[in-house]
Scaffold this motif. Structure first.
Motif, PDB file in Angstrom:
ATOM      1  N   GLY A 156       0.788  -1.223   0.000  1.00 58.90           N
ATOM      2  CA  GLY A 156       0.000   0.000   0.000  1.00 58.90           C
ATOM      3  C   GLY A 156       0.821   1.273   0.000  1.00 58.90           C
ATOM      4  N   ASP A 157       2.131   1.121   0.205  1.00 59.22           N
ATOM      5  CA  ASP A 157       3.036   2.269   0.180  1.00 59.22           C
ATOM      6  C   ASP A 157       3.755   2.409  -1.156  1.00 59.22           C
ATOM      7  N   VAL A 158       3.276   1.678  -2.156  1.00 60.03           N
ATOM      8  CA  VAL A 158       3.872   1.733  -3.494  1.00 60.03           C
ATOM      9  C   VAL A 158       2.796   2.093  -4.505  1.00 60.03           C
ATOM     10  N   VAL A 159       3.073   3.103  -5.322  1.00 61.17           N
ATOM     11  CA  VAL A 159       2.223   3.445  -6.463  1.00 61.17           C
ATOM     12  C   VAL A 159       2.925   2.927  -7.712  1.00 61.17           C
ATOM     13  N   PHE A 160       2.269   2.011  -8.404  1.00 56.44           N
ATOM     14  CA  PHE A 160       2.835   1.371  -9.589  1.00 56.44           C
ATOM     15  C   PHE A 160       2.187   1.946 -10.833  1.00 56.44           C
ATOM     16  N   ILE A 161       3.019   2.422 -11.771  1.00 52.87           N
ATOM     17  CA  ILE A 161       2.538   3.050 -13.005  1.00 52.87           C
ATOM     18  C   ILE A 161       2.973   2.180 -14.177  1.00 52.87           C
TER      19      ILE A 161
END
Length: 196
Positions: A156-161
């Motif tokens: 939840g602490d990672v934004v994956f693009i």
């Protein structure tokens, strides 16, 4: 918070027709279409199970001499090196803010080494993960789990693009926050919305 970027079609753009023309002139066959040997064998190349010599031999249907192999590798790296200026602008803004940036890309080992050595975008990333050296590709959950262990970070602490829906779905299943990137994506707005 970590921002985990894909490379191809997110940081880079699609190859131009002239890029394909140059590569195809050396290969002596049509490579751009979706069912060509270039794409048929690409996942194995990205996964590190084919060497450059093996990959290009499979693409061309014959053994490739060393000099031509070097030219093919140069042209292939060049055609995927065209950058999306909007994404690069976002990377610069995030870096200026002190954000933590990482990269996760399906990419052959030789190409990843070349880009880390020569590219302008590599400077933005604290961590980089490439399928070739890791011997596993997206959307295999193991590569995402590897990234989480190495950062280390909670999903939840990672934004994956990423531009690939299968990769996005795999990341979401593990609890990552995600942005599906496309031609009309306003990445600044999407990331700002996730921070609210």
């Amino acid at each position: 918070m970590w921002y985990l970027f894909d490379y191809g079609m997110v940081i880079s753009t699609a190859p131009e027709p002239a890029d394909w023309d140059a590569l195809q002139a050396q290969a002596g066959r049509d490579l751009a279409h979706a069912d060509s040997r270039y794409w048929t064998h690409r996942e194995a190349f990205d996964a590190g199970t084919l060497t450059p010599a093996d990959y290009w031999a499979a693409v061309l249907g014959r053994t490739v001499e060393e000099e031509r192999l070097a030219v093919l590798e140069d042209l292939d790296a060049a055609q995927w090196s065209r950058l999306n200026p909007a994404t690069v602008g976002v990377l610069q803004s995030l870096a200026d803010e002190g954000a933590r940036l990482a990269l996760l890309s399906n990419m052959p080992e030789g190409m990843s080494e070349r880009y880390l050595r020569e590219s302008s975008w590599a400077q933005y990333f604290e961590k980089t993960y490439f399928s070739g050296p890791l011997r596993m590709t997206k959307p295999d959950r193991r590569i995402f789990e590897h990234v989480l262990r190495d950062l280390p970070a909670a999903p939840g602490d990672v934004v994956f693009i990423d531009d690939n829906t299968r990769n996005i779905s795999a990341a979401q299943a593990l609890g990552f926050r995600t942005v599906l990137f496309g031609a009309g994506t306003d990445l600044r707005r999407e990331l700002a919305d996730l921070r609210r």
